[in-house]
Scaffold this motif. Structure first.
Motif, mmCIF file in Angstrom:
data_model
loop_
_atom_site.group_PDB
_atom_site.id
_atom_site.type_symbol
_atom_site.label_atom_id
_atom_site.label_comp_id
_atom_site.label_asym_id
_atom_site.label_seq_id
_atom_site.Cartn_x
_atom_site.Cartn_y
_atom_site.Cartn_z
ATOM 1 N N ASN A 57 12.083 -52.613 45.808
ATOM 2 C CA ASN A 57 10.851 -52.309 45.074
ATOM 3 C C ASN A 57 9.728 -52.102 46.081
ATOM 4 N N GLU A 61 6.893 -50.885 45.688
ATOM 5 C CA GLU A 61 5.529 -51.085 45.203
ATOM 6 C C GLU A 61 4.991 -52.437 45.662
ATOM 7 N N GLU A 62 5.899 -53.361 45.980
ATOM 8 C CA GLU A 62 5.494 -54.684 46.426
ATOM 9 C C GLU A 62 5.842 -54.944 47.892
ATOM 10 N N PRO A 85 3.685 -49.354 49.240
ATOM 11 C CA PRO A 85 2.521 -48.948 48.440
ATOM 12 C C PRO A 85 1.853 -47.713 49.056
ATOM 13 N N SER A 86 1.536 -46.751 48.222
ATOM 14 C CA SER A 86 1.075 -45.430 48.690
ATOM 15 C C SER A 86 -0.092 -45.503 49.660
ATOM 16 N N GLY A 105 4.067 -42.590 48.769
ATOM 17 C CA GLY A 105 4.550 -43.877 49.240
ATOM 18 C C GLY A 105 5.669 -43.822 50.258
#
Length: 407
Positions: A328, A330-331, A352-353, A376
């Protein structure tokens, strides 16, 4: 002066006498290693052993029962290097290694024929040539030879062989007007005596000291294997003549038998089978990569001390993408590389982008690479992975700073 080997290239045995014999050394190469052999330099009254010259290697043979290891020319003299001394004045029988000699005759006469027709058909001049142990090379003064030209040249060459064109040798004085009309790349500085002309009837007349066949039919066949890029905008034309063509065909056939286990008529079937097997192996390999990537990412996710940074250096480009897809991002900030520790390689930064967009150019700079990023992910080629550890430390520090800000 012309040696007996030049007056009669087909003479295999010859009786002459020893003029001189003195101690000498020969620098010799065996299996790539240079050695110095001690022996004797012998001059004979005359010889049927050709001393190297004109692009043609020297003959091997025997003087009596003593092997001749090298024959060189010094002015008008032929120098024979042998391992045992010979008595000055004694009469000796000289024998030539005929298989080696006839091979050289075929390659040398073949070179004359190829050179003449390459010039006649296309205006390509020969600037040098090499009679190699397995194949011979002619350097042509042209940047390239087209496949159609190569085919036309080979057809013209073998047509001359089929019609039995005679090859004759004549000796001319250096001031003979006929000398001006023959092809030549120049005489050696220490040349003495008459000029030797090798004449392929109606095709070519050329100054040459080498041994030649007496009729083009004795070349049997010539095969042009292809071309290679030469020096200074020139092209190297590779060829085989005579018995070398037969040996090449025999070797190629034997290789096919080994590769295909005697199934020479099943080439296409075996080729298709190999492609199918490779495809299956590729699919299996991809499946194993996915399984391994899933296992690695699961271990990371199940680790309570995992933090928000993941780094790995193994696999390939496909493996990196599978890893990044499974985690993941995003984290978690993910940094993956493929390649030698201090050599070039590939890299992938995912997370994260905003953070990836900020750090990507800095990572690219540290790895001396080229790449780009969006959504990202930032990836590319690294010229050197020598600073991989520094990149890891930089990213980890950034992650800690980001975490402390959030807290």
């Amino acid at each position: 002066m012309a040696f007996q080997c030049q007056r009669d290239c087909y003479m295999k045995e010859f009786v002459t006498s020893v003029v001189s014999c003195c101690p000498a050394e020969l620098k010799h190469e065996v299996n790539g290693k240079k050695e110095t052999l001690k022996g004797f330099n012998v001059k004979l009254q005359d010889t049927i052993l050709f001393p190297e010259g004109g692009g043609q290697p020297d003959d091997h043979g025997l003087i009596g029962d003593v092997p001749v290891l090298r024959v060189t020319r010094q002015g008008p003299e032929a120098i024979h290097f042998v391992g045992s001394p010979l008595e000055v004045g004694q009469e000796v029988q000289v024998q030539v290694d005929w298989e080696r000699r006839f091979d050289h005759m075929q390659q040398h006469s073949g070179q004359h024929l190829i050179t003449a027709l390459a010039d006649t058909l296309f205006g390509y001049k020969t600037t040098s040539w090499e009679l190699g142990r397995q194949r011979s090379t002619i350097e042509l003064d042209t940047p390239s030879v087209k496949p159609a030209q190569l085919q036309a040249l080979e057809e013209a060459i073998n047509e001359k062989i089929r019609v039995h064109v005679p090859v004759t040798v004549q000796l001319l004085s250096i001031d003979d007007p006929a000398v001006e009309k023959v092809r030549s790349r120049g005489l050696p500085d220490d040349h003495a005596g008459p000029i030797r002309i090798v004449d392929i009837e109606g095709v070519d007349a050329n100054m040459c000291c080498g041994t030649h066949v007496s009729n083009l039919s004795q070349l049997q066949v010539i095969k042009l294997l292809g071309t290679e890029k030469g020096k200074k905008n020139k092209t190297n034309l590779i060829f085989l003549a005579g018995n070398r063509v037969l040996k090449y065909a025999e070797k190629s056939y034997s290789t096919e038998q080994v590769l295909y286990q005697g199934c020479l008529l099943q080439h296409n079937t075996l080729h298709v089978d190999c492609l199918l097997s490779l495809k299956c192996l590729g699919q299996t390999n991809l499946s194993l990569l996915r399984d391994m990537a899933v296992l690695i990412t699961q271990n990371f996710k199940n680790d309570p001390q995992r933090g928000n940074f993941f780094s790995l250096k193994e696999g390939d480009n496909e493996f990196m993408n599978i890893i990044a897809n499974e985690i993941n991002t995003e984290e978690t900030l993910v940094f993956l590389t493929v390649g030698e520790e201090k050599g070039p390689g590939l890299f992938l930064l995912a997370g994260p982008s905003g953070r990836v967009a900020d750090m990507g150019p800095r990572v690219l700079e540290m790895l001396q690479g080229k790449g780009a990023g969006k959504n990202g992910r930032f990836q590319g080629k690294a010229n050197s992975l020598a600073r991989r550890g520094e990149v890891e430390a930089f990213l980890q520090q950034h992650c800690k700073h980001h975490t402390s800000e959030e807290e």
